[in-house]
Motif scaffolding. Structure first.
Motif, PDB file in Angstrom:
ATOM      1  N   ASN A 218      -2.777  13.723 -29.997  1.00 26.50           N
ATOM      2  CA  ASN A 218      -3.223  15.077 -29.669  1.00 26.50           C
ATOM      3  C   ASN A 218      -3.480  15.245 -28.170  1.00 26.50           C
ATOM      4  O   ASN A 218      -3.461  16.363 -27.667  1.00 26.50           O
ATOM      5  N   SER A 239       5.365  10.702 -35.559  1.00 30.26           N
ATOM      6  CA  SER A 239       4.852  10.359 -36.881  1.00 30.26           C
ATOM      7  C   SER A 239       3.842   9.223 -36.838  1.00 30.26           C
ATOM      8  O   SER A 239       3.635   8.584 -35.804  1.00 30.26           O
ATOM      9  N   LEU A 243      -1.984  13.370 -35.722  1.00 28.69           N
ATOM     10  CA  LEU A 243      -1.689  14.716 -35.258  1.00 28.69           C
ATOM     11  C   LEU A 243      -2.493  15.751 -36.035  1.00 28.69           C
ATOM     12  O   LEU A 243      -2.443  15.800 -37.261  1.00 28.69           O
ATOM     13  N   LEU A 265       7.050  14.348 -38.185  1.00 31.17           N
ATOM     14  CA  LEU A 265       5.594  14.408 -38.065  1.00 31.17           C
ATOM     15  C   LEU A 265       4.910  13.729 -39.248  1.00 31.17           C
ATOM     16  O   LEU A 265       3.711  13.929 -39.470  1.00 31.17           O
ATOM     17  N   HIS A 268       0.251  12.832 -41.014  1.00 31.81           N
ATOM     18  CA  HIS A 268      -0.400  13.750 -40.080  1.00 31.81           C
ATOM     19  C   HIS A 268      -1.683  14.294 -40.704  1.00 31.81           C
ATOM     20  O   HIS A 268      -1.978  14.061 -41.884  1.00 31.81           O
ATOM     21  N   GLN A 275       1.179  23.585 -40.910  1.00 29.71           N
ATOM     22  CA  GLN A 275       2.454  23.100 -41.436  1.00 29.71           C
ATOM     23  C   GLN A 275       3.435  24.252 -41.634  1.00 29.71           C
ATOM     24  O   GLN A 275       4.623  24.143 -41.299  1.00 29.71           O
TER      25      GLN A 275
END
Length: 310
Positions: A218, A239, A243, A265, A268, A275
């Motif tokens: 992040n 990934s 996140l 990703l 997460h 999403q």
């Protein structure tokens, strides 16, 4: 992922070497596994195995090598010098996987690695290099015109290694993956170490970039969002990390990512709304949002964990 050994490497089926074995009809059609399956093995045992391999298998037929257990990987550096010493014979070597061990043999964050710079300089035509583990790992900036795929799997990767890759000249490199890991397992990568990679100056052919398994994802997404290298990528892999919505907001607030073929990703901590937003923002892009995680709360504190640590 790291729970089982590879069964193939660099497109070749893996075959363990044992002294006295009957060789395959075509010894160049396999990836040779070199391993002493004994945690307490004397240092000389792995050296003897490599010597026997060099005597039995024609050097020009060695295309790929997978190094497994070499004995006490917790304390003893992987003896990469044994591979370097064979460079004059292994003229066809194109792929190397260092330290294909599973947790039952040695936890990934405990694997003890050496300086691997000499391996790259000894094999200028090497095309694929995978390295598992980060403890003690060192690398100096190099120029290497053959390397096409470079992958570091780690629970905690030294930032100096990331910086060295970014400061290297790797004109043929198409795929670069870092498992950055966690600080409590040795990760020392920050925005300064990543900056040379994200400029892409020494990586003109790069099409696949992985900044994976990261506790700082992040914090680095604002850099990634405006990074010059991203404009020419086909695959961006963030990934296995932590996140969250704020990281995604920064990523989508930068340059357009609609040119990507895939945005990975998975694993997460994104909300349902986030999403939905990333999918809507990137029509035609394969966005992997599998393995959604829930924040864990202990004693009033929130915790997010990378996929791989110890």
């Amino acid at each position: 992922m790291i729970n089982s050994h590879v069964s193939s490497f660099a497109g070749l089926p893996e075959t363990p070497f044992t002294p006295g074995m009957v060789l395959p009809e075509d010894p160049s059609a396999v990836a040779w596994r070199l391993e002493v399956e004994d945690f307490d093995a004397d240092p000389g045992e792995f050296a003897d195995l490599v010597a026997a391999f060099r005597e039995a298998v024609p050097g020009e037929a060695v295309r790929a090598v997978v190094v497994g257990e070499w004995g006490d990987a917790y304390e003893r550096e992987l003896p990469v010098d044994l591979l370097v010493d064979a460079a004059a014979e292994w003229t066809g070597l194109r792929a190397v996987f260092l330290a294909d061990l599973v947790s039952e043999q040695c936890e990934i964050s405990w694997l003890t690695l050496p300086d691997i710079t000499g391996l790259l300089t000894a094999y200028p035509t090497l095309e694929v290099l995978w390295v598992r583990g980060g403890n003690g790992l060192r690398l100096s900036p190099v120029r290497h015109t053959g390397l096409r795929e470079l992958c570091f799997e780690s629970g905690g990767l030294p930032g100096a290694v990331v910086r060295a890759v970014g400061e290297s000249e790797l004109p043929a490199l198409e795929q670069l993956v870092f498992w950055l890991g966690r600080s409590d397992y040795g990760a020392t990568t920050g925005v300064d170490e990543l900056a040379p990679v994200l400029t892409g100056a020494g990586l003109p052919a790069l099409r696949h970039l992985g900044l994976c398994n990261s506790e700082i994802v992040n914090a680095i997404t604002p850099m990634v969002a405006d990074a010059p290298v991203v404009a020419r990528l086909e695959v961006l892999d963030l990934s296995m990390g932590v996140l969250a919505d704020e990281g995604l907001d920064a990523l989508l607030g930068g340059q357009s990512l609609t040119h990507l073929r895939r945005l990975d990703l998975h694993h997460h901590y994104l909300s349902d709304e986030a999403q939905q937003r990333v999918v809507a923002a990137l029509p035609g892009v394969d966005v992997d949002l599998s393995e959604a995680r829930e924040v864990e709360v202990y004693s009033g504190r929130e915790y997010r964990f990378t996929a791989v640590g110890e």
